[in-house]
Design an enzyme around this catalytic site. Sequence first.
Site, PDB file in Angstrom:
ATOM      1  N   HIS A 128       0.860  -1.185   0.000  1.00  0.00           N
ATOM      2  CA  HIS A 128       0.000   0.000   0.000  1.00  0.00           C
ATOM      3  C   HIS A 128       0.897   1.236   0.000  1.00  0.00           C
ATOM      4  O   HIS A 128       2.014   1.207   0.510  1.00  0.00           O
ATOM      5  CB  HIS A 128      -0.862  -0.042   1.262  1.00  0.00           C
ATOM      6  CG  HIS A 128      -1.958   0.975   1.316  1.00  0.00           C
ATOM      7  ND1 HIS A 128      -1.728   2.306   1.640  1.00  0.00           N
ATOM      8  CD2 HIS A 128      -3.298   0.868   1.124  1.00  0.00           C
ATOM      9  CE1 HIS A 128      -2.878   2.960   1.639  1.00  0.00           C
ATOM     10  NE2 HIS A 128      -3.840   2.118   1.322  1.00  0.00           N
ATOM     11  N   ASP A 205       2.453  -4.458   8.107  1.00  0.00           N
ATOM     12  CA  ASP A 205       1.226  -3.682   7.926  1.00  0.00           C
ATOM     13  C   ASP A 205       0.071  -4.655   8.137  1.00  0.00           C
ATOM     14  O   ASP A 205      -0.231  -5.481   7.279  1.00  0.00           O
ATOM     15  CB  ASP A 205       1.202  -3.088   6.519  1.00  0.00           C
ATOM     16  CG  ASP A 205      -0.114  -2.407   6.179  1.00  0.00           C
ATOM     17  OD1 ASP A 205      -1.044  -2.435   7.019  1.00  0.00           O
ATOM     18  OD2 ASP A 205      -0.226  -1.876   5.062  1.00  0.00           O
ATOM     19  N   GLN A 208      -5.165  -5.405   7.093  1.00  0.00           N
ATOM     20  CA  GLN A 208      -6.107  -6.402   6.593  1.00  0.00           C
ATOM     21  C   GLN A 208      -6.083  -7.694   7.399  1.00  0.00           C
ATOM     22  O   GLN A 208      -7.047  -8.465   7.355  1.00  0.00           O
ATOM     23  CB  GLN A 208      -5.799  -6.712   5.116  1.00  0.00           C
ATOM     24  CG  GLN A 208      -5.915  -5.534   4.182  1.00  0.00           C
ATOM     25  CD  GLN A 208      -7.299  -4.905   4.183  1.00  0.00           C
ATOM     26  OE1 GLN A 208      -8.302  -5.567   4.424  1.00  0.00           O
ATOM     27  NE2 GLN A 208      -7.362  -3.607   3.909  1.00  0.00           N
ATOM     28  N   LYS A 231     -10.962  -0.310  10.234  1.00  0.00           N
ATOM     29  CA  LYS A 231     -11.082  -1.594   9.539  1.00  0.00           C
ATOM     30  C   LYS A 231     -11.432  -2.724  10.510  1.00  0.00           C
ATOM     31  O   LYS A 231     -11.754  -3.832  10.090  1.00  0.00           O
ATOM     32  CB  LYS A 231      -9.785  -1.915   8.802  1.00  0.00           C
ATOM     33  CG  LYS A 231      -9.432  -0.922   7.690  1.00  0.00           C
ATOM     34  CD  LYS A 231      -8.134  -1.291   7.018  1.00  0.00           C
ATOM     35  CE  LYS A 231      -7.629  -0.177   6.114  1.00  0.00           C
ATOM     36  NZ  LYS A 231      -8.458   0.022   4.912  1.00  0.00           N
ATOM     37  N   CYS A 372      -4.762   2.297  -3.795  1.00  0.00           N
ATOM     38  CA  CYS A 372      -3.537   2.844  -3.185  1.00  0.00           C
ATOM     39  C   CYS A 372      -2.379   1.861  -3.319  1.00  0.00           C
ATOM     40  O   CYS A 372      -1.578   1.678  -2.390  1.00  0.00           O
ATOM     41  CB  CYS A 372      -3.770   3.199  -1.717  1.00  0.00           C
ATOM     42  SG  CYS A 372      -4.976   4.501  -1.460  1.00  0.00           S
TER      43      CYS A 372
END
Length: 414
Positions: A128, A205, A208, A231, A372
Amino acid sequence: MNMQANIAPPRVDADWTDFPGLYTPEGERWHYLDTAATAQKPQTVIDAMSRALGMDYATVHRGVYSRSAQMTLGFEAARKRVADFIGGKEDEVVFVRGATEGINLVAQSWGGANIGAGDRIMLSQLEHHSNIVPWQLLAKRVGAEIDVCPITEDGEIDLDALEAMLTPHHKIVALAHVSNVLGSVLSAKRAAAAAHAVGAKLLLDGCQSAPRMRLAMDELGCDFFVMSGHKLYGPTGIGVLWAREDILAEMPPWQGGGAMIDQVAFEKTTYAPAPQRFEAGTPMITEAIALHAALDYLEAAAGEAGMAGLYAHENSLVRQTREELSRINSIRLLGPESSAGIVSFVMEGVHPHDLGTILDEENVAIRAGHHCAQPLMEHLGIPATARASFGIYSDDSDIVALMRGIERTQKIFG
């Protein structure tokens, strides 16, 4: 709360009435397939934030009056709740505005102190923008270099290539735990071993992975982990940076102001210990309270199956969706067969934006664009994809609605 421990993998019996955002103004069901961008909020989270903004509201860490003390307890309880959720310690949890700010904090604080001219930073082809640009800013400032690990044919970070590319000049490896475009899942433990073998740190990261996978920082082996509250079925404006206690203790402050200090004088200022050292100014009080409520809801929804049950639920929907889409000759599926709640695809002769517009008319919401992740789009040779992403409230009817909208799109475009 209507969703309790009767949930068993691979299905989740989500009660739509828990999520007021999952209905149209006319009261019709809205098929929301953009959870990878941001999750809808259960009523319990909305109520928690409303209460924190209203009858419970006060500042934290400052007032000597009882309501301030109670709010401080609630704020710090949220920190403990996050630590329990990710399998870390309270003193390792830094509240930030989101994962983007968390990565910038690491790049500017830890990176500024530990990365210099001639050093190298390892990223991957599917990152991202938030895990690319902060490192570019740092590299330009200090004279470091960035390397890019390729991905495999089915869209996973190529760990064989990663191991071959890493050298003692690499100071940090920053990778997506789960791709926000392809849903591919990184073998974090292997990536950590590769990074540590050359003396580098690993940042994951987790935007998700946090909403759909069981997390345990020691098992992952990473040194930094970031995630965003919105999220995770919580509010915007709050995220988490987790870092190992010994690393945080050595990191210099990133922003200056109230709350992050020990003593201030014009001659010299001393700083509070971590994590307060990195939380300058009045913090995101109500957002932290609401994030606590979101994590409570999420784990109650999982029931005895735990986060593994939620992962299995979304993975089952991914398989069904890919099976349905694979029957259409004009559709090209991207990413691995088994992914974490995300299906990206392109439809021959139809721009993803056009598909998204037609689906919107059918009360189906997908994401259409480069997500992104422009370097990944360039690698794939496409300007954009259509992306359907699932959450705890997703079910078979969403797939039916999606396919109905795609059939209508085929008729319109011939």
